[in-house]
Design a protein around this motif. Structure first.
Motif, mmCIF file in Angstrom:
data_model
loop_
_atom_site.group_PDB
_atom_site.id
_atom_site.type_symbol
_atom_site.label_atom_id
_atom_site.label_comp_id
_atom_site.label_asym_id
_atom_site.label_seq_id
_atom_site.Cartn_x
_atom_site.Cartn_y
_atom_site.Cartn_z
ATOM 1 N N TRP A 89 23.977 -21.485 -61.017
ATOM 2 C CA TRP A 89 25.534 -22.051 -61.232
ATOM 3 C C TRP A 89 24.915 -23.526 -62.450
ATOM 4 O O TRP A 89 26.718 -23.586 -62.391
ATOM 5 C CB TRP A 89 25.646 -22.689 -60.004
ATOM 6 C CG TRP A 89 26.177 -20.502 -59.465
ATOM 7 C CD1 TRP A 89 26.033 -20.051 -60.393
ATOM 8 C CD2 TRP A 89 25.642 -20.003 -57.925
ATOM 9 N NE1 TRP A 89 26.440 -18.200 -59.889
ATOM 10 C CE2 TRP A 89 25.497 -18.787 -57.679
ATOM 11 C CE3 TRP A 89 25.360 -21.052 -57.010
ATOM 12 C CZ2 TRP A 89 26.279 -18.317 -57.316
ATOM 13 C CZ3 TRP A 89 25.495 -19.614 -56.452
ATOM 14 C CH2 TRP A 89 25.203 -18.990 -55.847
ATOM 15 N N LEU A 90 24.186 -23.834 -62.782
ATOM 16 C CA LEU A 90 24.463 -24.696 -63.647
ATOM 17 C C LEU A 90 23.610 -25.075 -64.345
ATOM 18 O O LEU A 90 22.434 -24.277 -64.708
ATOM 19 C CB LEU A 90 23.521 -25.853 -62.818
ATOM 20 C CG LEU A 90 24.416 -27.081 -61.487
ATOM 21 C CD1 LEU A 90 24.606 -28.068 -60.792
ATOM 22 C CD2 LEU A 90 25.839 -26.964 -61.798
ATOM 23 N N HIS A 91 24.136 -25.089 -65.507
ATOM 24 C CA HIS A 91 23.047 -25.695 -66.644
ATOM 25 C C HIS A 91 22.308 -26.113 -67.532
ATOM 26 O O HIS A 91 22.094 -27.375 -66.490
ATOM 27 C CB HIS A 91 24.232 -25.656 -68.298
ATOM 28 C CG HIS A 91 23.627 -25.050 -69.323
ATOM 29 N ND1 HIS A 91 23.271 -25.738 -70.176
ATOM 30 C CD2 HIS A 91 23.773 -24.152 -69.797
ATOM 31 C CE1 HIS A 91 22.108 -25.200 -71.202
ATOM 32 N NE2 HIS A 91 22.344 -24.148 -70.629
ATOM 33 N N ALA A 92 21.179 -26.565 -67.957
ATOM 34 C CA ALA A 92 20.002 -27.132 -68.015
ATOM 35 C C ALA A 92 20.399 -28.646 -68.627
ATOM 36 O O ALA A 92 19.911 -29.956 -68.146
ATOM 37 C CB ALA A 92 19.052 -26.302 -69.404
ATOM 38 N N SER A 93 21.187 -28.244 -69.727
ATOM 39 C CA SER A 93 21.962 -30.204 -70.002
ATOM 40 C C SER A 93 22.554 -30.454 -69.239
ATOM 41 O O SER A 93 23.352 -31.540 -69.324
ATOM 42 C CB SER A 93 22.994 -29.184 -71.044
ATOM 43 O OG SER A 93 24.333 -28.549 -70.534
ATOM 44 N N LYS A 98 32.590 -28.740 -66.555
ATOM 45 C CA LYS A 98 31.249 -29.073 -67.278
ATOM 46 C C LYS A 98 29.947 -28.204 -67.502
ATOM 47 O O LYS A 98 29.691 -28.647 -68.580
ATOM 48 C CB LYS A 98 31.189 -30.750 -66.952
ATOM 49 C CG LYS A 98 30.859 -31.558 -68.102
ATOM 50 C CD LYS A 98 30.568 -33.420 -67.946
ATOM 51 C CE LYS A 98 30.146 -33.669 -69.437
ATOM 52 N NZ LYS A 98 29.459 -34.999 -68.354
ATOM 53 N N TRP A 99 29.590 -28.004 -66.199
ATOM 54 C CA TRP A 99 28.395 -27.575 -65.809
ATOM 55 C C TRP A 99 28.093 -26.319 -66.067
ATOM 56 O O TRP A 99 26.834 -25.650 -66.031
ATOM 57 C CB TRP A 99 27.685 -29.212 -65.308
ATOM 58 C CG TRP A 99 27.571 -29.672 -65.518
ATOM 59 C CD1 TRP A 99 28.154 -31.570 -64.377
ATOM 60 C CD2 TRP A 99 27.019 -30.368 -66.732
ATOM 61 N NE1 TRP A 99 27.935 -31.855 -65.819
ATOM 62 C CE2 TRP A 99 27.139 -32.423 -66.289
ATOM 63 C CE3 TRP A 99 26.509 -29.739 -67.855
ATOM 64 C CZ2 TRP A 99 26.885 -32.854 -67.878
ATOM 65 C CZ3 TRP A 99 25.876 -30.781 -69.057
ATOM 66 C CH2 TRP A 99 25.994 -32.780 -69.181
ATOM 67 N N THR A 100 29.171 -25.685 -65.345
ATOM 68 C CA THR A 100 28.410 -24.235 -64.361
ATOM 69 C C THR A 100 28.215 -23.108 -65.644
ATOM 70 O O THR A 100 29.023 -23.326 -66.087
ATOM 71 C CB THR A 100 29.993 -24.235 -63.678
ATOM 72 O OG1 THR A 100 30.997 -23.705 -64.015
ATOM 73 C CG2 THR A 100 30.211 -25.277 -62.476
ATOM 74 N N ILE A 101 27.600 -22.663 -65.027
ATOM 75 C CA ILE A 101 27.362 -21.411 -65.219
ATOM 76 C C ILE A 101 27.150 -20.285 -64.581
ATOM 77 O O ILE A 101 26.705 -20.353 -63.404
ATOM 78 C CB ILE A 101 25.846 -21.155 -67.184
ATOM 79 C CG1 ILE A 101 24.702 -21.518 -66.112
ATOM 80 C CG2 ILE A 101 26.790 -21.496 -67.687
ATOM 81 C CD1 ILE A 101 23.579 -21.475 -66.995
ATOM 82 N N PRO A 102 26.983 -18.734 -65.575
ATOM 83 C CA PRO A 102 27.086 -17.352 -64.152
ATOM 84 C C PRO A 102 25.341 -17.785 -64.201
ATOM 85 O O PRO A 102 24.848 -17.757 -64.975
ATOM 86 C CB PRO A 102 27.250 -16.246 -65.212
ATOM 87 C CG PRO A 102 28.726 -17.044 -66.272
ATOM 88 C CD PRO A 102 27.651 -18.259 -66.636
ATOM 89 N N GLY A 103 25.205 -17.307 -62.771
ATOM 90 C CA GLY A 103 24.120 -17.355 -62.728
ATOM 91 C C GLY A 103 23.027 -15.915 -61.838
ATOM 92 O O GLY A 103 23.890 -15.038 -61.709
#
Length: 271
Positions: A19-23, A170-175
């Motif tokens: 759920w968090l992006h590498a950035s 700012k940071w979450t993405i689908p996992g």
């Protein structure tokens, strides 16, 4: 001594969790680079370059499991100049332990790591965090997103709602759901991809850390992980608690305290 004779900077590889992006590691990469390390934070297989692009094409992460993530980072390490220190958060912490045990890393720091095979603790807050995914078996092959409310409980429970919502935006993405299903069944699966050789592996030092207020990976989970390593006297394993911190500790306003502890530990180990 010429510049060509100088030792190469120690590589440091950051691995994000679900759920968090590498950035989200960008501030850490900048800090570690300023301290003389060669730092990078490549994403999982299926991650796009940005948060927005990953959100726009979540199907690229469908059915990505622990084994694929491990192999992805092992391949990346194969292209580095020397074994890196690996620093992982949440599921990234599990992958960091696997990379270390299998000889791909010189040292590892697992921050609020997802449980490895052998951990039996299932605190209520952890169950509440993963239930929206595990309750639907079809999620095993899909990606799942956290709402801002779910993120506030699972990651940002020690933060104000405003700060938690800002981090979510700012940071979450689908996992991918698959790692959660694999982890949930690890103790009932003979060749589980969540298994780590805690007993016999001769490896570099490992630091396991936990936030005492973490809902996603409660400190009991980290303590049980630490105890699985207790009968491996040939390899160093250490444990550290971050008092009052939740699962957002690598990205919230107190991240520098966590990064500072990591830097101090690495320096003490000669890295």
């Amino acid at each position: 001594m010429s510049e060509n004779d100088l030792p190469a900077p120690q590589p440091v590889l950051f691995i994000h969790g679900l759920w968090l992006h590498a950035s989200s590691w960008d501030p850490w990469v900048e800090l570690f680079t300023s301290r003389g390390y060669s730092a990078s934070a490549p994403g999982w297989p299926g991650d796009a370059e940005t948060v927005e692009a990953t959100r726009s094409a979540p199907e690229a992460l469908n059915d990505v499991g622990i084994e694929a993530i491990f192999s992805h980072y092992a391949d990346i390490i194969g292209g580095l100049k020397g074994k890196p220190v690996v620093i992982g958060h949440s599921f990234g912490g599990l992958i960091a332990q696997e990379l270390l045990a299998n000889g791909f890393a010189a040292a590892a720091i697992a921050i609020d790591s997802a449980p490895i095979k052998g951990v039996t603790a299932l605190p209520f807050s952890e169950l509440r965090t993963v239930f929206p995914v595990l309750a639907n078996p079809s999620n095993r092959k899909k990606t799942v997103s956290l709402t801002a409310k779910q993120f506030h409980y699972s990651f940002g429970n020690t933060l104000s709602e405003e700060e938690s919502n800002d981090l979510h935006a700012k940071w979450t993405i689908p996992g991918p759901g698959r790692p959660l299903f694999e982890d949930a069944t690890a103790n009932f699966t003979r060749n589980s991809p969540a298994a780590v050789d805690t007993h016999k592996a001769v490896r570099g030092p490992l630091l396991l850390t936990a936030g005492t207020k973490d809902h996603t990976v409660p400190q009991l989970v980290t303590w049980q992980t630490y105890m699985l390593y207790a009968d491996n006297p040939s390899s160093v394993t250490e444990h550290h608690l971050f008092d009052g911190r939740g699962h957002s500790l690598t990205i919230d306003s107190g991240w520098q305290d966590v990064a500072g502890e990591a830097l101090d530990w690495l320096a003490a180990k000669g890295f």
